[in-house]
Design an enzyme around this catalytic site. Structure first.
Site, PDB file in Angstrom:
ATOM      1  N   TRP A 147       0.798  -1.231   0.000  1.00 23.29           N
ATOM      2  CA  TRP A 147       0.000   0.000   0.000  1.00 23.29           C
ATOM      3  C   TRP A 147       0.825   1.273   0.000  1.00 23.29           C
ATOM      4  CZ3 TRP A 147       1.702   2.563   4.149  1.00 23.29           C
ATOM      5  CH2 TRP A 147       2.095   1.844   5.284  1.00 23.29           C
ATOM      6  N   ASN A 148       2.117   1.190   0.318  1.00 27.44           N
ATOM      7  CA  ASN A 148       2.851   2.437   0.528  1.00 27.44           C
ATOM      8  C   ASN A 148       3.215   3.167  -0.767  1.00 27.44           C
ATOM      9  OD1 ASN A 148       4.657   0.346  -0.003  1.00 27.44           O
ATOM     10  ND2 ASN A 148       6.276   1.186   1.291  1.00 27.44           N
ATOM     11  N   LYS A 171      -2.170  -8.488  -7.651  1.00 29.09           N
ATOM     12  CA  LYS A 171      -2.976  -8.377  -6.434  1.00 29.09           C
ATOM     13  C   LYS A 171      -2.499  -7.128  -5.695  1.00 29.09           C
ATOM     14  CE  LYS A 171      -5.136  -8.876  -2.559  1.00 29.09           C
ATOM     15  NZ  LYS A 171      -4.603  -7.636  -1.987  1.00 29.09           N
ATOM     16  N   PRO A 172      -3.226  -5.985  -5.846  1.00 28.60           N
ATOM     17  CA  PRO A 172      -2.825  -4.776  -5.119  1.00 28.60           C
ATOM     18  C   PRO A 172      -3.263  -4.836  -3.665  1.00 28.60           C
ATOM     19  CG  PRO A 172      -4.797  -4.329  -6.401  1.00 28.60           C
ATOM     20  CD  PRO A 172      -4.412  -5.759  -6.685  1.00 28.60           C
ATOM     21  N   GLY A 225       6.802  -6.332   0.229  1.00 29.22           N
ATOM     22  CA  GLY A 225       6.076  -6.266   1.488  1.00 29.22           C
ATOM     23  C   GLY A 225       6.942  -6.746   2.639  1.00 29.22           C
ATOM     24  N   GLU A 247      11.099  -8.335  -2.529  1.00 25.40           N
ATOM     25  CA  GLU A 247      11.627  -7.095  -1.952  1.00 25.40           C
ATOM     26  C   GLU A 247      10.937  -6.926  -0.612  1.00 25.40           C
ATOM     27  OE1 GLU A 247      11.963  -3.870  -0.366  1.00 25.40           O
ATOM     28  OE2 GLU A 247      10.586  -3.096  -1.879  1.00 25.40           O
ATOM     29  N   LEU A 248      11.686  -7.226   0.461  1.00 24.61           N
ATOM     30  CA  LEU A 248      11.083  -7.387   1.782  1.00 24.61           C
ATOM     31  C   LEU A 248      11.449  -6.228   2.718  1.00 24.61           C
ATOM     32  CD1 LEU A 248      11.683 -11.244   2.021  1.00 24.61           C
ATOM     33  CD2 LEU A 248       9.717 -10.015   1.055  1.00 24.61           C
ATOM     34  N   ARG A 275      10.655  10.991   3.206  1.00 24.90           N
ATOM     35  CA  ARG A 275      10.038  10.615   1.932  1.00 24.90           C
ATOM     36  C   ARG A 275       8.954   9.576   2.201  1.00 24.90           C
ATOM     37  NH1 ARG A 275      11.957   6.611  -2.064  1.00 24.90           N
ATOM     38  NH2 ARG A 275      11.023   7.077  -4.100  1.00 24.90           N
ATOM     39  N   CYS A 281      10.266   0.929   3.010  1.00 25.29           N
ATOM     40  CA  CYS A 281      11.285  -0.016   3.482  1.00 25.29           C
ATOM     41  C   CYS A 281      12.676   0.588   3.383  1.00 25.29           C
ATOM     42  CB  CYS A 281      11.200  -1.308   2.689  1.00 25.29           C
ATOM     43  SG  CYS A 281      11.239  -1.046   0.905  1.00 25.29           S
ATOM     44  N   GLU A 378      11.067  -1.985  11.902  1.00 25.57           N
ATOM     45  CA  GLU A 378      10.752  -0.849  11.048  1.00 25.57           C
ATOM     46  C   GLU A 378       9.741   0.077  11.730  1.00 25.57           C
ATOM     47  OE1 GLU A 378      10.814  -1.473   6.460  1.00 25.57           O
ATOM     48  OE2 GLU A 378       9.782  -3.186   7.316  1.00 25.57           O
ATOM     49  N   SER A 438      16.519   5.000  -4.759  1.00 20.53           N
ATOM     50  CA  SER A 438      15.601   4.391  -5.722  1.00 20.53           C
ATOM     51  C   SER A 438      15.735   5.047  -7.085  1.00 20.53           C
ATOM     52  CB  SER A 438      14.161   4.527  -5.228  1.00 20.53           C
ATOM     53  OG  SER A 438      14.000   3.919  -3.965  1.00 20.53           O
ATOM     54  N   GLU A 455      14.899  -5.464  -8.610  1.00 18.40           N
ATOM     55  CA  GLU A 455      13.929  -4.782  -9.450  1.00 18.40           C
ATOM     56  C   GLU A 455      14.574  -3.527 -10.012  1.00 18.40           C
ATOM     57  OE1 GLU A 455       9.550  -5.789  -7.955  1.00 18.40           O
ATOM     58  OE2 GLU A 455      10.602  -4.475  -6.545  1.00 18.40           O
TER      59      GLU A 455
END
Length: 474
Positions: A147-148, A171-172, A225, A247-248, A275, A281, A378, A438, A455
């Site tokens: 969701w972020n 699957k969003p 996630g 990507e955890l 940000r 993450c 986190e 990023s 990614e």
């Protein structure tokens, strides 16, 4: 909201079961969204399989042109997507516009990469045979997004999958499905064939994704996630030997050495911490500042954090919007209470405001204890937790003392020392005198419990491809 049903085979599919999407600034219902179940997943798989047969056979240039068109269309509609991101996620307008721009860029980058799946022809030294190596589409891919970043986490997966020649089922996150659904008409306009991209919002995420992953036509699972959910998906992936791109979670250290340029360090820390309101993450989670400059650094960071305006992100004057939901806000508040109970000093913020919306103020904590919970988990919120150090070796050891290894940040004007420190940090990415790492052109990913694969960059497309080797004599 215009697009609130399932998107399967290029058509909007209604369901009796629906769920509400909440505006985190007002706590009002934005839309009622269709919730997918197993028959919907099967329909999406059939559609993706049929569409992929033609798409994979197209030339790389044809696929490239479609992705390029998607970039052009999304770039022309950045304000529309930014507004939608703000409504369902809460982030302030400037942040949302930044995400929309970043999201669109993945289409342009992978439009360029689609024509660069380079292979190899060489002469085997011993046998004399020719070694021919090429990359082929891996197969159907299931994409599970958080969701972020409602737009960017989707395009970061869709674009390389399509560049590689794969069909996808997305699957969003249930908190923020609207942005991804709104992207589908744009992809149609860009020339993406019906059925190639399917979107399945659902409240039954676990059962739905597990079912899709056990279909033999699926060959790739790409997930962004938490590490906990990633472990569960990896267990399911093992049943079918799927290619995993994970990507955890992260627990990013930010090291500020005594020779750092403080202007650069403060700007970088603000970016790395604030940000996306810290709901990332990659957010700086542990801030280690050399004791010689800690007082000045803390003062200046507190001034900057205190000056940020909190409010509904649809107001263009607002710097900081709400967190995505009540549980995220409450967890942030608990981290602050725990740190204070263990000796931390609140320099600014630190109190949950009254009224509607899941707001939490920008907060600076100094004198944070090593046993504070926020040091080991986190924060995912606007809290800067500062610790001090006096010895470089100690700083490196403390920075590496975590099961996570996504990203770290280093601030120092001694380039030789800074590069030596970067190389000793056990992280997939390091920002050197920068608070942002990023970039669609760079391989994004971590080490240890922070994930598998990459990614972005050239590597991002290869996650959706298989390497084939042909031995030939001529």
């Amino acid at each position: 909201m215009d697009y609130t049903d399932l998107y399967i085979n290029g058509e909007w599919r209604k369901t009796e079961d629906r769920f509400d999407v909440i505006n985190p600034a007002t706590e009002e219902v934005l839309a009622s969204v269709a919730s997918a179940d197993i028959p919907d997943a099967d329909a999406a798989l059939d559609a993706a399989e049929a569409a992929m047969a033609d798409w994979a056979a197209r030339t790389p240039r044809e696929r490239s042109e479609v992705l390029r068109k998607a970039w052009e269309l999304m770039t022309a509609r950045l304000d529309h997507f930014a507004n939608l991101i703000t409504l369902e996620n809460g982030k302030a307008g400037v942040d949302a516009k930044g995400e929309a721009t970043y999201a669109a860029e993945f289409f342009r980058w992978f439009a360029e990469e689609a024509v660069r799946a380079d292979g190899l022809i060489t002469h085997a030294p011993a046998s004399g045979a020719r070694i021919v190596v090429q990359h082929k589409p891996a197969g159907l891919a299931v994409l599970v997004t958080p969701w972020n970043y409602p737009a960017a986490m989707g395009t970061r997966k869709i674009a390389p999958a399509l560049a590689a020649g794969c069909g996808v089922i997305i699957k969003p996150a249930s908190e923020t499905p609207l942005t991804m659904l709104a992207l589908m008409p744009l992809l149609e306009e860009a020339g993406v064939p019906k059925g190639l991209v399917n979107v399945l919002p659902s409240r039954r995420t676990g059962a739905l994704v597990d079912h899709i992953m056990h279909d033999p036509r699926v060959r790739v699972v790409s997930f962004t996630g938490s590490t906990g959910v990633g472990r569960t998906l990896l267990k399911s992936a093992a049943d079918q030997i799927l290619k995993p791109a994970m990507e955890l979670g992260g627990n990013a250290p930010l090291l500020v050495f005594e020779d750092a340029d403080l202007d650069t360090a403060i700007e970088g820390t603000m970016l790395a911490k604030m940000r996306n309101l810290g709901e990332a993450c990659t957010a700086a989670n542990r801030i280690y500042v050399h004791e010689d400059i800690a007082e000045e650094f803390t003062r200046r960071l507190t001034e900057r954090m205190s000056a940020l305006k909190v409010g509904d992100g649809t107001d263009p004057s607002v710097d900081v919007g709400p967190l995505v939901n009540a549980s995220t806000r409450d967890k942030v508040a608990e981290f602050v209470s725990d740190a204070v109970a263990k000796g931390a000093k609140v320099e600014c913020g630190g109190t949950t405001p009254n009224g509607k919306g899941f707001f939490y103020p920008p907060t600076v904590l100094s004198n944070v204890s090593q046993d504070a919970a926020c040091v080991h988990d986190e924060i995912f919120g606007p809290v800067a937790a500062i610790q001090t150090f006096s010895d470089q070796e100690d700083a490196i050891k403390r920075a590496n003392d975590t099961e996570y290894g996504l990203v770290a940040y280093v601030f120092s004007e001694d380039f030789k020392r800074a590069m030596q420190v970067c190389e000793r940090l056990d992280y997939g990415m390091v920002g050197l005198n920068r608070g942002l790492v990023s970039d669609p052109a760079a391989p994004f990913g971590g080490t240890k419990q922070s994930g598998l694969g990459r990614e972005g960059g050239h590597e991002g497309m290869l996650e959706f491809m298989e390497t084939q080797y042909i031995s030939a004599s001529w």
